[in-house]
Design a protein around this motif. Sequence first.
Motif, PDB file in Angstrom:
ATOM      1  N   ASN A 157       6.868  22.336  -1.063  1.00  0.00           N
ATOM      2  CA  ASN A 157       5.730  22.732  -0.245  1.00  0.00           C
ATOM      3  C   ASN A 157       4.393  22.505  -0.939  1.00  0.00           C
ATOM      4  O   ASN A 157       3.350  22.602  -0.309  1.00  0.00           O
ATOM      5  N   LYS A 158       4.415  22.240  -2.240  1.00  0.00           N
ATOM      6  CA  LYS A 158       3.180  22.116  -3.006  1.00  0.00           C
ATOM      7  C   LYS A 158       2.855  20.683  -3.400  1.00  0.00           C
ATOM      8  O   LYS A 158       1.690  20.330  -3.502  1.00  0.00           O
ATOM      9  N   VAL A 159       3.867  19.870  -3.642  1.00  0.00           N
ATOM     10  CA  VAL A 159       3.654  18.548  -4.237  1.00  0.00           C
ATOM     11  C   VAL A 159       4.082  17.457  -3.267  1.00  0.00           C
ATOM     12  O   VAL A 159       5.139  17.546  -2.649  1.00  0.00           O
ATOM     13  N   ALA A 160       3.255  16.443  -3.163  1.00  0.00           N
ATOM     14  CA  ALA A 160       3.584  15.298  -2.301  1.00  0.00           C
ATOM     15  C   ALA A 160       4.381  14.296  -3.123  1.00  0.00           C
ATOM     16  O   ALA A 160       3.817  13.488  -3.877  1.00  0.00           O
ATOM     17  N   THR A 161       5.712  14.341  -2.996  1.00  0.00           N
ATOM     18  CA  THR A 161       6.557  13.458  -3.810  1.00  0.00           C
ATOM     19  C   THR A 161       7.109  12.275  -3.024  1.00  0.00           C
ATOM     20  O   THR A 161       7.502  11.281  -3.615  1.00  0.00           O
ATOM     21  N   PHE A 165      14.335  11.575  -3.779  1.00  0.00           N
ATOM     22  CA  PHE A 165      14.298  12.128  -5.133  1.00  0.00           C
ATOM     23  C   PHE A 165      13.197  13.168  -5.279  1.00  0.00           C
ATOM     24  O   PHE A 165      12.348  13.322  -4.411  1.00  0.00           O
ATOM     25  N   ARG A 166      13.185  13.840  -6.430  1.00  0.00           N
ATOM     26  CA  ARG A 166      12.242  14.935  -6.646  1.00  0.00           C
ATOM     27  C   ARG A 166      10.948  14.476  -7.298  1.00  0.00           C
ATOM     28  O   ARG A 166      10.010  15.240  -7.385  1.00  0.00           O
ATOM     29  N   THR A 167      10.902  13.227  -7.764  1.00  0.00           N
ATOM     30  CA  THR A 167       9.679  12.762  -8.425  1.00  0.00           C
ATOM     31  C   THR A 167       9.070  11.592  -7.665  1.00  0.00           C
ATOM     32  O   THR A 167       9.773  10.823  -7.014  1.00  0.00           O
ATOM     33  N   GLN A 168       7.752  11.466  -7.801  1.00  0.00           N
ATOM     34  CA  GLN A 168       7.048  10.361  -7.143  1.00  0.00           C
ATOM     35  C   GLN A 168       7.533   9.022  -7.672  1.00  0.00           C
ATOM     36  O   GLN A 168       7.720   8.078  -6.908  1.00  0.00           O
ATOM     37  N   GLU A 169       7.743   8.936  -8.984  1.00  0.00           N
ATOM     38  CA  GLU A 169       8.100   7.653  -9.597  1.00  0.00           C
ATOM     39  C   GLU A 169       9.467   7.162  -9.114  1.00  0.00           C
ATOM     40  O   GLU A 169       9.642   5.986  -8.827  1.00  0.00           O
ATOM     41  N   GLN A 170      10.433   8.081  -9.012  1.00  0.00           N
ATOM     42  CA  GLN A 170      11.753   7.690  -8.511  1.00  0.00           C
ATOM     43  C   GLN A 170      11.673   7.255  -7.054  1.00  0.00           C
ATOM     44  O   GLN A 170      12.308   6.275  -6.651  1.00  0.00           O
ATOM     45  N   GLU A 185       0.871  -1.175   0.000  1.00  0.00           N
ATOM     46  CA  GLU A 185       0.000   0.000   0.000  1.00  0.00           C
ATOM     47  C   GLU A 185       0.906   1.222   0.000  1.00  0.00           C
ATOM     48  O   GLU A 185       1.778   1.367   0.863  1.00  0.00           O
ATOM     49  N   GLU A 186       0.721   2.095  -0.979  1.00  0.00           N
ATOM     50  CA  GLU A 186       1.560   3.284  -1.105  1.00  0.00           C
ATOM     51  C   GLU A 186       0.715   4.536  -0.928  1.00  0.00           C
ATOM     52  O   GLU A 186      -0.390   4.627  -1.454  1.00  0.00           O
ATOM     53  N   SER A 187       1.260   5.485  -0.177  1.00  0.00           N
ATOM     54  CA  SER A 187       0.619   6.796  -0.073  1.00  0.00           C
ATOM     55  C   SER A 187       1.714   7.844  -0.256  1.00  0.00           C
ATOM     56  O   SER A 187       2.882   7.598   0.077  1.00  0.00           O
ATOM     57  N   PHE A 188       1.347   8.970  -0.772  1.00  0.00           N
ATOM     58  CA  PHE A 188       2.319  10.019  -1.053  1.00  0.00           C
ATOM     59  C   PHE A 188       2.180  11.126  -0.020  1.00  0.00           C
ATOM     60  O   PHE A 188       1.075  11.564   0.313  1.00  0.00           O
ATOM     61  N   ILE A 189       3.329  11.543   0.493  1.00  0.00           N
ATOM     62  CA  ILE A 189       3.375  12.568   1.525  1.00  0.00           C
ATOM     63  C   ILE A 189       4.346  13.658   1.087  1.00  0.00           C
ATOM     64  O   ILE A 189       5.129  13.458   0.152  1.00  0.00           O
ATOM     65  N   ARG A 190       4.310  14.775   1.755  1.00  0.00           N
ATOM     66  CA  ARG A 190       5.242  15.857   1.411  1.00  0.00           C
ATOM     67  C   ARG A 190       6.648  15.470   1.832  1.00  0.00           C
ATOM     68  O   ARG A 190       6.871  14.944   2.916  1.00  0.00           O
ATOM     69  N   SER A 191       7.570  15.771   0.968  1.00  0.00           N
ATOM     70  CA  SER A 191       8.958  15.398   1.188  1.00  0.00           C
ATOM     71  C   SER A 191       9.719  16.527   1.859  1.00  0.00           C
ATOM     72  O   SER A 191       9.393  17.698   1.686  1.00  0.00           O
ATOM     73  N   SER A 192      10.752  16.177   2.592  1.00  0.00           N
ATOM     74  CA  SER A 192      11.595  17.196   3.214  1.00  0.00           C
ATOM     75  C   SER A 192      12.891  17.359   2.441  1.00  0.00           C
ATOM     76  O   SER A 192      13.743  18.136   2.812  1.00  0.00           O
ATOM     77  N   GLY A 193      13.045  16.615   1.357  1.00  0.00           N
ATOM     78  CA  GLY A 193      14.290  16.624   0.592  1.00  0.00           C
ATOM     79  C   GLY A 193      14.375  17.776  -0.387  1.00  0.00           C
ATOM     80  O   GLY A 193      13.702  18.796  -0.241  1.00  0.00           O
ATOM     81  N   PRO A 194      15.189  17.618  -1.438  1.00  0.00           N
ATOM     82  CA  PRO A 194      15.389  18.694  -2.406  1.00  0.00           C
ATOM     83  C   PRO A 194      14.122  18.951  -3.215  1.00  0.00           C
ATOM     84  O   PRO A 194      13.270  18.094  -3.359  1.00  0.00           O
ATOM     85  N   GLY A 195      14.011  20.169  -3.763  1.00  0.00           N
ATOM     86  CA  GLY A 195      12.858  20.492  -4.590  1.00  0.00           C
ATOM     87  C   GLY A 195      12.489  21.962  -4.543  1.00  0.00           C
ATOM     88  O   GLY A 195      11.585  22.403  -5.229  1.00  0.00           O
TER      89      GLY A 195
END
Length: 145
Positions: free
Chosen positions: A36-40, A83-88, A21-31
């Motif tokens: 602040n806008k995209v949950a990667t 990483f900066r993208t959800q897929e990566q 089960e995968e869910s997307f959350i806001r990242s604290s990494g580079p971007g």
Amino acid sequence: MNADENIIIAQGVVIRPDDIEESFIRSSGPGGQNVNKVATAVQLRFDARNAPGLPERVRERTIALAGQRATKDGVIVIEAGRFRTQEQNRADARARLAALVAKAAEPPPKPRKKTKPTKGSVERRLKSKAGRSTVKKLRGKVESD
């Protein structure tokens, strides 16, 4: 790794897509401001205790190796946000899960074979101990007659 494919770890050890089960959350990494806008970042949850593709031995070892990443219910939680993208990040989380299960699927090490010291080595050790003993005895006070 496609999201809809089985992840084959070893002979008889498979992770099915319905077990993940995968869910997307806001990242604290580079971007930059995008962070602040995209949950990667991906939070992957794998129910190891109820996964039908894992043999019992691999199931228990996977939960043990996961350590704090495993909940009391046997669900392993992996967060990937490098990483900066959800897929990566999704591929990274799946690869980390596959590596964890692969390590758990390794056969146990062979038991240690007990060895005995050779007769010559025992004799040499005792001879050197006797030599040290005499050296220490000679360090005592000298008695005068």
